[in-house]
Scaffold this motif. Structure first.
Motif, PDB file in Angstrom:
ATOM      1  N   LEU A   1       0.832  -1.201   0.000  1.00 24.70           N
ATOM      2  CA  LEU A   1       0.000   0.000   0.000  1.00 24.70           C
ATOM      3  C   LEU A   1       0.873   1.260   0.000  1.00 24.70           C
ATOM      4  CD1 LEU A   1      -3.202   0.545   2.096  1.00 24.70           C
ATOM      5  CD2 LEU A   1      -1.487   2.334   1.972  1.00 24.70           C
TER       6      LEU A   1
ATOM      7  N   SER B   1       1.165   4.172  -2.767  1.00 27.03           N
ATOM      8  CA  SER B   1       0.863   5.544  -2.378  1.00 27.03           C
ATOM      9  C   SER B   1       1.997   6.493  -2.744  1.00 27.03           C
ATOM     10  CB  SER B   1       0.608   5.596  -0.870  1.00 27.03           C
ATOM     11  OG  SER B   1       0.518   6.930  -0.417  1.00 27.03           O
TER      12      SER B   1
ATOM     13  N   PHE C   1      -7.665   2.456  -1.822  1.00 23.52           N
ATOM     14  CA  PHE C   1      -6.863   1.239  -1.854  1.00 23.52           C
ATOM     15  C   PHE C   1      -7.752   0.096  -1.378  1.00 23.52           C
ATOM     16  CE2 PHE C   1      -4.061   4.773  -0.993  1.00 23.52           C
ATOM     17  CZ  PHE C   1      -2.990   4.571  -1.862  1.00 23.52           C
TER      18      PHE C   1
ATOM     19  N   CYS D   1      -8.978   3.013   2.968  1.00 20.41           N
ATOM     20  CA  CYS D   1      -8.516   1.645   2.721  1.00 20.41           C
ATOM     21  C   CYS D   1      -9.708   0.710   2.843  1.00 20.41           C
ATOM     22  CB  CYS D   1      -7.421   1.260   3.712  1.00 20.41           C
ATOM     23  SG  CYS D   1      -6.833  -0.447   3.522  1.00 20.41           S
TER      24      CYS D   1
END
Length: 221
Positions: free
Chosen positions: A110, A114, A199, A145
């Protein structure tokens, strides 16, 4: 008593061997995922430890006295559970296997996405670094998320991304609203999660309910 380890990636199986031999049994380290070889080596096994080898119906039908199949890991999708159940063979797993490691890895991926690490590495390999060629970067705080499935690993990841200031959405038909509230997250439908998340991290077991969960689904632009 004969215990078979079908396959593994450990330096050795000394710990397992000591435990089996202390009980008066023998341990066979097969190191195979071939179906026919599995049939042969597991035919007279009393118990089977397995990692990635497919324990198919054919392999299970070849077992003459096996009482238990244990998976090195959480998921049991490599084992034909219905076939084992028909033969009265227990199927077990290791429910806390690598939960920290997997949630850490998901968080790492993640963060890489990002911070646009893959494009950044590609640009760094060029002769001349030009900042203007980098994709736009956005702070994580305030982003969403989405977790599809929230067992032990998903719960750990929820706590970790929350510490980064992210909002957490969860789709899990087996998660209670009270447990979701404890995590400071929001329980939503699958479509709502797809529409709202920046995400998405998948932590659901592979089974008939989840195998084609994302098929035909379009992520919003």
């Amino acid at each position: 008593m004969k215990i078979v380890i079908t396959d593994h990636r450990f330096p050795d199986v000394a710990q397992e061997r000591r435990a089996v031999e202390a009980s008066g049994g023998i341990l066979v380290d097969a190191q195979t995922t071939d179906e026919q070889e599995l049939c042969n080596v597991c035919g007279d096994a009393d118990g089977v430890l397995t990692a990635r080898a497919p324990i198919t119906r054919r392999v299970i039908e070849a077992m003459q006295r096996c009482r238990i199949i244990v998976r090195y890991g959480i998921g049991v999708d490599t084992v034909d559970v219905p076939a084992a159940t028909e033969r009265g063979i227990l199927v077990a797993n290791v429910p806390d296997y690598c939960v920290d490691e997997v949630s850490d890895h998901a968080l790492t991926l993640l963060l890489m996405l990002s911070r646009q690490m893959i494009p950044a590495i590609s640009l760094a390999r060029q002769d001349r670094w030009v900042m203007s060629n980098m994709p736009a970067l956005h702070r994580l705080r305030g982003q969403i998320c989405g977790l599809v499935g929230c067992g032990k690993i998903g719960s750990l990841l929820a706590g970790k991304v929350a510490q980064l200031g992210m909002r957490v959405l969860i789709h899990d038909p087996y998660l209670s609203k009270s447990r979701c509230r404890e995590m400071g997250a929001e329980l939503v439908s699958f479509d709502a999660l797809l529409a709202q998340s920046d995400f998405i991290s998948l932590h659901a077991p592979l089974n008939d309910e989840t195998q084609y969960l994302f098929s035909g689904k379009r992520m919003p632009a």
